[in-house]
Design a protein around this motif. Structure first.
Motif, short mmCIF file in Angstrom:
data_model
loop_
_atom_site.label_atom_id
_atom_site.label_comp_id
_atom_site.label_asym_id
_atom_site.label_seq_id
_atom_site.Cartn_x
_atom_site.Cartn_y
_atom_site.Cartn_z
N ALA A 142 -10.41 -14.28 3.87
CA ALA A 142 -11.59 -13.54 4.49
C ALA A 142 -11.08 -12.13 4.92
CB ALA A 142 -12.19 -14.31 5.43
N ILE A 143 -9.86 -12.00 5.59
CA ILE A 143 -9.55 -10.54 6.12
C ILE A 143 -8.22 -10.39 5.54
CG2 ILE A 143 -10.85 -10.30 8.28
CD1 ILE A 143 -8.14 -11.60 9.61
N GLU A 144 -7.61 -9.15 5.33
CA GLU A 144 -6.20 -9.05 4.87
C GLU A 144 -5.50 -8.29 6.55
OE1 GLU A 144 -4.33 -9.10 2.27
OE2 GLU A 144 -5.98 -9.57 1.11
N ARG A 145 -4.37 -9.02 6.59
CA ARG A 145 -3.70 -8.78 7.83
C ARG A 145 -2.61 -7.91 7.26
NH1 ARG A 145 -5.22 -12.47 11.96
NH2 ARG A 145 -6.18 -14.22 11.04
N GLU A 146 -2.02 -6.82 8.17
CA GLU A 146 -0.81 -6.07 7.80
C GLU A 146 0.27 -6.61 8.11
OE1 GLU A 146 -0.84 -2.77 10.51
OE2 GLU A 146 -2.72 -2.22 10.33
N ALA A 162 3.72 -20.52 2.10
CA ALA A 162 3.32 -19.24 1.48
C ALA A 162 1.58 -19.46 1.41
CB ALA A 162 4.15 -18.89 0.35
N ASP A 163 1.32 -20.40 0.75
CA ASP A 163 -0.19 -20.56 0.56
C ASP A 163 -0.84 -20.55 1.77
OD1 ASP A 163 -2.37 -21.20 -1.14
OD2 ASP A 163 -1.91 -23.34 -1.40
N MET A 164 -0.58 -21.36 2.70
CA MET A 164 -1.21 -21.36 3.89
C MET A 164 -1.33 -20.21 4.65
SD MET A 164 -2.10 -24.34 3.65
CE MET A 164 -3.05 -24.65 5.37
N LEU A 165 -0.25 -19.47 4.56
CA LEU A 165 -0.15 -17.94 5.43
C LEU A 165 -1.08 -16.95 4.56
CD1 LEU A 165 3.88 -18.02 5.93
CD2 LEU A 165 1.96 -17.96 7.82
N GLY A 169 -4.27 -14.53 5.42
CA GLY A 169 -4.39 -13.01 5.19
C GLY A 169 -3.30 -12.28 5.24
N TYR A 170 -2.13 -13.04 5.51
CA TYR A 170 -0.90 -12.32 5.65
C TYR A 170 -0.36 -11.86 4.26
CZ TYR A 170 -0.67 -14.22 10.40
OH TYR A 170 -1.19 -14.43 11.59
N GLN A 171 0.62 -10.84 4.43
CA GLN A 171 0.98 -10.30 3.18
C GLN A 171 2.51 -11.07 2.84
OE1 GLN A 171 -0.76 -8.20 1.70
NE2 GLN A 171 -1.90 -8.47 3.60
N LEU A 205 -0.96 -19.70 -9.50
CA LEU A 205 -2.25 -19.92 -8.67
C LEU A 205 -1.65 -19.18 -7.57
CD1 LEU A 205 -4.85 -21.16 -9.05
CD2 LEU A 205 -3.96 -23.03 -7.53
N LEU A 206 -0.53 -19.13 -7.00
CA LEU A 206 -0.15 -18.53 -5.55
C LEU A 206 -0.08 -17.10 -6.04
CD1 LEU A 206 2.66 -20.58 -3.98
CD2 LEU A 206 0.16 -20.99 -3.91
N ALA A 207 0.60 -17.08 -7.19
CA ALA A 207 0.74 -15.40 -7.56
C ALA A 207 -0.76 -14.74 -7.75
CB ALA A 207 1.56 -15.24 -8.74
N ASP A 208 -1.54 -15.41 -8.23
CA ASP A 208 -2.76 -14.87 -8.44
C ASP A 208 -3.65 -14.88 -7.12
OD1 ASP A 208 -2.52 -14.73 -11.24
OD2 ASP A 208 -3.86 -16.71 -11.63
N GLY A 209 -3.10 -15.42 -6.17
CA GLY A 209 -3.79 -15.08 -4.87
C GLY A 209 -2.94 -14.11 -3.99
N GLY A 210 -2.26 -13.59 -4.78
CA GLY A 210 -1.59 -12.08 -3.86
C GLY A 210 -0.21 -12.48 -3.16
N ILE A 211 0.33 -13.57 -3.54
CA ILE A 211 1.59 -13.72 -2.92
C ILE A 211 2.64 -13.04 -3.94
CG2 ILE A 211 3.49 -15.58 -2.80
CD1 ILE A 211 1.35 -17.37 -1.76
N THR A 212 3.61 -12.35 -3.49
CA THR A 212 4.60 -11.65 -4.16
C THR A 212 5.97 -12.33 -4.50
OG1 THR A 212 3.86 -9.72 -3.64
CG2 THR A 212 5.97 -9.63 -4.49
N PHE A 213 6.20 -12.64 -5.71
CA PHE A 213 7.46 -13.42 -5.80
C PHE A 213 8.77 -12.78 -6.19
CE2 PHE A 213 4.45 -16.85 -6.53
CZ PHE A 213 5.10 -18.10 -6.03
#
Ligand code: FAD
Ligand code: SF4
Ligand code: SF4
Length: 479
Positions: A142-146, A162-165, A169-171, A205-213
């Protein structure tokens, strides 16, 4: 209570269909089919909706099993998926490979004289149905955190954290020294228990959600641990345990005496289509060979069953205790027996013989003596009981210890236990280093996927609390 439930009196327990031993020996595909919709509904309806559900108490994730069984029985599958996914980041994986006989199903108290509900198979069915219907969506915070978190290790503990973080909204960046994500899910556990595309689907799915591998990235070599700490607001160590326990016997240095994980990784890589020099040159290929596997845990079971699929000439498992005392899942032992593995219970290796490479194992018979302080009977060698087993490949599956992390990370202040596992404060899940947390096998020692997921989820919660406290200026003391 729904009228659909409590059907255990007239409906027998059934597992999903299992392929015959002859058929499954031909490939590395999973041996159990998925439940059909009707079968899942029928089997879920056997649950008696206990007031105190011991299945749930004994699931490390405390999954809300009675609820998702009832929703499945009522064909409310999307709701069943939502309930199931609320406590588990990889239910389709746990449903396949948890040792349910020791966890949820082993504690199902349906009623004396009736067999347990098939919980794992229903859990798998729910999430597979959700994937088929497009209900499984990447994280959309819902929000992006720095603030950012660096996770070292892309196994179940690192992936769950990683999924939960990310959902908060964490990077998040996951670093792994391997070229694929999944940890032991991808390179340890064979496809006949967990097909590789299931693991790849989760990682995607994790990568599609914005997690960088960042793969092929060994922390301590490619990037220093200090740099990782500098780059992120918090760091999670989820590196697993990889140092194979060795065997100190004459001939152990002979060619053809190999550690289990080298053998399994080569086989898994072949299934994934990689070129593997040690397999292609025949060294780690069991085809046509006499194989002896030493050990009685899940890893040993995976090795013997892999050798069967590689068309070994013979496959023998040496274990120093009896069948009742095997540490591995009884279901997996039964599968191995069906597939033709010769179990030599109460047997231990004495010597490996051969000229330039191993040719035989000399083994001795064991008698179980008085129990020690842990209550387990102590194995004692029976004199003059030596016998010989032909062996072209000997696979050591004696367990794993942690690598020397303080040295690998060049961080002597990273405190470890006497077993080498990373020491944490269980309440904060923080190590002695401020902002550095740890989870999974590297904390517990060799354990289970479901405990990795549990630890990863808990660590994510503590990391969030830590970062938020830091932002408020409430600097926390470490440990
Ligand atoms: P891992 O899965 O080991 O992942 C750790 C990751 O960290 C790896 O990808 C590794 O490459 C990476 N890493 C390590 N060091 C570094 C570094 N310096 N830099 C970057 N990356 C690094 N459990 C079950 O529940 N059911 C089973 O059926 C089952 N079968 C098993 C079969 C085998 C053969 C084995 C070995 C284990 C099995 N387990 C099973 C146990 C289960 O796989 C583990 O408990 C679980 O994977 C632990 O998760 P983890 O995330 O802590 O570590
Ligand atoms: Fe059972 Fe494992 Fe699923 Fe928990 S996660 S319900 S222990 S299969
Ligand atoms: Fe249902 Fe068995 Fe759990 Fe009771 S213990 S709620 S019968 S699955």
């Amino acid at each position: 209570m729904s009228s659909k439930m409590l059907q255990f009196v007239k409906t027998e327990k059934q597992m999903p269909e299992k392929r015959t031993a002859a058929e499954r020996a031909k490939d590395f595909d999973e041996i159990y089919a998925d439940f059909s919709k009707a079968k899942a509904e029928e089997q879920a309806s056997r649950c008696s909706q206990c007031g105190v559900p011991f299945c749930q108490v004994n699931c490390p994730l405390h999954n809300n099993i009675p609820d998702w069984l009832m929703l499945t029985a009522e064909n409310r599958m999307q709701e069943a998926y939502e309930v199931s996914a609320a406590t588990n980041n990889m239910p389709e994986i746990c449903g396949r490979i948890c040792p349910q006989d020791r966890l949820c199903e082993g504690n199902c108290v349906i009623e004396k004289g009736f067999e347990s509900v098939t919980i794992g198979a229903v859990e798998k069915h729910i999430t597979e149905t959700a994937f088929e219907n497009g209900w499984v969506k990447p994280a959309a915070p819902a929000i992006e955190r720095e603030q950012s978190v660096g996770v070292i290790g892309a196994g179940p503990a690192g992936m769950a954290a990683a999924d939960m973080l990310r959902r908060r909204g964490y990077q998040v960046t996951i670093y792994d020294r391997y070229d694929r994500a999944g940890g032991l899910l991808i390179y340890g556990i064979p496809g006949f228990k967990l097909e590789k595309d299931i693991v790849e689907r989760r990682a995607r799915l994790l990568a599609d959600g914005g997690i960088t591998f960042k793969l092929n990235c060994n922390i301590g070599t490619d990037i220093s641990f200090a740099e990782i700490r500098e780059q992120h607001d918090a760091v999670l160590i989820a590196t697993g345990v990889y140092k194979a326990r060795d065997i100190d016997l004459p001939g152990a240095e002979l060619d053809g005496v190999v550690p289990a994980l080298s053998y399994l990784t080569a086989s898994n890589r072949k299934s994934l289509g990689d070129e593997v020099a040690e397999f292609d040159n025949g060294m780690l290929d069991a085809k046509g060979k006499n194989i002896v596997v030493i050990g009685g845990g899940d890893t040993a079971m995976d090795c013997v069953r892999t050798a069967i699929r590689q068309e070994a000439n013979s496959v023998t498992c040496l274990y120093r205790r009896n069948k009742a005392n095997m540490p591995g899942s009884q279901r997996e032992v039964a599968n191995a027996e069906e597939e033709g593995v010769d179990f030599q219970w109460l047997s231990a290796p004495q010597e490996f013989t051969g000229s330039d490479k191993v040719e035989a194992v000399l083994a001795q018979r064991i008698h179980l003596g008085q129990p020690d302080e842990t209550g387990r009977q102590v194995p004692q060698i029976i004199e003059d009981s030596t016998y010989e087993l032909k062996a072209d490949l000997v696979i050591k599956a004696l367990g794993f210890d942690p690598e020397d992390l303080p040295t690998m990370f060049n961080e002597p202040a990273l405190r470890v236990s006497k077993w080498g596992t990373v020491a944490i404060d269980w309440k904060s899940m923080m190590t002695d280093l401020p902002g550095v947390f740890a989870a999974g096998d590297i904390v517990r020692g060799a354990s289970l996927v479901v405990w990795g997921v549990r630890d990863g989820r808990d660590a994510a919660e503590r990391i969030d609390a830590y970062i938020q406290a830091e932002l408020r200026g409430e600097t926390k003391a470490a440990g």
